[in-house]
Design a protein around this motif. Structure first.
Motif, PDB file in Angstrom:
ATOM      1  N   VAL A  80       0.716  -1.269   0.124  1.00  0.00           N
ATOM      2  CA  VAL A  80       0.119  -0.014   0.189  1.00  0.00           C
ATOM      3  C   VAL A  80       0.975   1.012   0.063  1.00  0.00           C
ATOM      4  N   CYS A  81       1.840   1.271   0.923  1.00  0.00           N
ATOM      5  CA  CYS A  81       2.670   2.431   0.892  1.00  0.00           C
ATOM      6  C   CYS A  81       3.531   2.670  -0.272  1.00  0.00           C
ATOM      7  N   ARG A  82       4.024   1.738  -1.172  1.00  0.00           N
ATOM      8  CA  ARG A  82       4.596   1.825  -2.381  1.00  0.00           C
ATOM      9  C   ARG A  82       3.672   2.446  -3.502  1.00  0.00           C
ATOM     10  N   MET A  83       2.458   2.105  -3.397  1.00  0.00           N
ATOM     11  CA  MET A  83       1.388   2.569  -4.341  1.00  0.00           C
ATOM     12  C   MET A  83       0.810   3.725  -3.929  1.00  0.00           C
ATOM     13  N   PHE A  84       0.887   4.237  -2.808  1.00  0.00           N
ATOM     14  CA  PHE A  84       0.647   5.559  -2.544  1.00  0.00           C
ATOM     15  C   PHE A  84       2.040   6.545  -2.832  1.00  0.00           C
ATOM     16  N   ARG A  85       3.126   6.215  -2.686  1.00  0.00           N
ATOM     17  CA  ARG A  85       4.333   6.901  -3.075  1.00  0.00           C
ATOM     18  C   ARG A  85       4.372   7.346  -4.676  1.00  0.00           C
ATOM     19  N   GLU A 110      14.702  -5.001  10.978  1.00  0.00           N
ATOM     20  CA  GLU A 110      14.605  -5.412   9.434  1.00  0.00           C
ATOM     21  C   GLU A 110      13.125  -4.926   8.912  1.00  0.00           C
ATOM     22  N   HIS A 111      12.321  -5.246   9.487  1.00  0.00           N
ATOM     23  CA  HIS A 111      10.731  -4.867   9.297  1.00  0.00           C
ATOM     24  C   HIS A 111      10.708  -3.446   9.491  1.00  0.00           C
ATOM     25  N   VAL A 112      10.955  -2.707  10.597  1.00  0.00           N
ATOM     26  CA  VAL A 112      10.930  -1.112  10.772  1.00  0.00           C
ATOM     27  C   VAL A 112      11.706  -0.496   9.515  1.00  0.00           C
ATOM     28  N   LEU A 113      13.026  -1.098   9.333  1.00  0.00           N
ATOM     29  CA  LEU A 113      13.559  -0.466   7.912  1.00  0.00           C
ATOM     30  C   LEU A 113      12.927  -0.736   6.680  1.00  0.00           C
ATOM     31  N   PHE A 130      10.373   1.997   6.271  1.00  0.00           N
ATOM     32  CA  PHE A 130      10.720   3.226   5.909  1.00  0.00           C
ATOM     33  C   PHE A 130      11.128   3.050   4.516  1.00  0.00           C
ATOM     34  N   GLU A 131      11.706   2.131   3.864  1.00  0.00           N
ATOM     35  CA  GLU A 131      12.156   2.064   2.671  1.00  0.00           C
ATOM     36  C   GLU A 131      11.049   2.086   1.868  1.00  0.00           C
ATOM     37  N   GLY A 156       8.585   3.829   2.228  1.00  0.00           N
ATOM     38  CA  GLY A 156       7.951   5.305   2.168  1.00  0.00           C
ATOM     39  C   GLY A 156       7.284   5.775   3.411  1.00  0.00           C
ATOM     40  N   ALA A 157       7.392   4.902   4.472  1.00  0.00           N
ATOM     41  CA  ALA A 157       6.492   5.265   5.602  1.00  0.00           C
ATOM     42  C   ALA A 157       7.135   6.576   6.380  1.00  0.00           C
ATOM     43  N   SER A 158       6.228   7.315   6.905  1.00  0.00           N
ATOM     44  CA  SER A 158       6.797   8.352   7.683  1.00  0.00           C
ATOM     45  C   SER A 158       6.946   8.051   9.148  1.00  0.00           C
ATOM     46  N   ASP A 159       6.369   6.996   9.864  1.00  0.00           N
ATOM     47  CA  ASP A 159       6.807   6.626  11.033  1.00  0.00           C
ATOM     48  C   ASP A 159       6.029   5.373  11.430  1.00  0.00           C
TER      49      ASP A 159
END
Length: 296
Positions: A71-76, A96-99, A102-103, A105-108
């Motif tokens: 979803v994040c990649r689609m939004f970006r 690794e999951h947190v990174l 962010f990779e 495109g998450a803000s937080d």
């Protein structure tokens, strides 16, 4: 619990396949003054943003089918929503999951089980920051600077509203093929030209603004300027032609020489332009013509 005045209510899209989480966040966010949009899957979320743009997105990382990362990649990849803050909700706390979030495109990110006061605090910070950024982007638009940023792969990092509108005119396959060479070309290079009706859309490289961020200026220029001025301002074809030359900095004598008429005839055309448009100076006429002919 912090609440928001009705005049400043912001909307938040919550995406989670768990109805209990959706119910909890709906109650919490509504009680804090937010307008809440709910989606139980990635595709449902994409359908929501196709009609309504939220101020912030909360998304569960692990969902069947389209995951939170997807979803994040689609939004970006969508210039309209690329700059909307997106916060991951996840029970995965390994680095690794947190990174990975962010990779994508998450803000937080926030961890489950959710600490609601912390979630509200993070939401408030990101919405306020995004609001300032939108105000800056709108100011650029109002100044006639339609700008956007892309990474080397051609993914849109952010865009002013008018730049996003022009990007949306480009065919999907053309947008997908956009990228920045390494090393990039010099500033001022026109990276793309596309004909859209009576306009040519140009994408020009301004320069690098970060390790993997390149700033672009996008503009739509009419291919038939006299016709545009004639139609938009209700001018005759000759008056539109005179106004076009005024917008290019020509004096009445210059225009008379170009059109092979007397300066007195040009002055009469200018008087008619003022009468029809309500403008009273050459500077105002030139600025109006430039605004109509150069979008961006």
């Amino acid at each position: 619990m912090t609440t928001i005045s009705a005049s400043a209510r912001r909307s938040i899209l919550v995406i989670d396949d768990d109805p209990a989480v959706l119910g909890l966040m709906d109650e919490t966010l509504t009680g804090s003054g937010y307008v809440v949009l709910l989606a139980q899957s990635g595709p449902a979320a994409l359908d929501v943003v196709a009609h309504t743009l939220p101020d912030l997105v909360l998304v569960d990382a692990l969902m069947p089918g389209m995951t939170g990362w997807d979803v994040c990649r689609m939004f970006r990849q969508d210039p309209r929503i690329a700059a909307i803050p997106l916060i991951f909700m996840t029970g995965l706390t390994e680095t690794e999951h947190v990174l990975r979030a962010f990779e994508a495109g998450a803000s937080d990110y926030v961890t489950k089980p959710l600490a609601l006061e912390e979630v509200l605090a993070r939401i408030g910070v990101h919405i306020e920051a995004a609001s300032r950024i939108r105000a800056a982007h709108k100011a650029l638009d109002n100044a006639g600077r339609f700008l956007l940023a892309m990474n080397t792969a051609g993914e849109t990092l952010w865009a002013t509203p008018q730049a996003a509108r022009l990007l949306a005119v480009l065919p999907a396959d053309l947008r997908a093929a956009m990228h920045v060479a390494d090393p990039p070309p010099p500033p001022g290079t026109v990276m793309l030209r596309h004909l859209a009706g009576e306009n040519e859309i140009r994408l020009t490289l301004v320069g690098a603004t970060g390790p993997d961020e390149h700033l672009f200026h996008i503009a739509a220029q009419t291919l038939f300027p006299e016709r545009t001025l004639q139609t938009r301002l209700g001018l005759s074809s000759r008056e539109a032609e005179v106004l076009l030359w005024i917008s290019r900095g020509k004096t009445s004598r210059d225009i008379a020489d170009i059109l092979q008429v007397s300066p007195r005839t040009i002055d009469k055309h200018i008087e008619q332009i003022y009468n029809k448009t309500g403008l009273s100076t050459r500077a105002a006429a030139a600025a109006t013509a430039s605004r109509l002919l150069h979008q961006g």
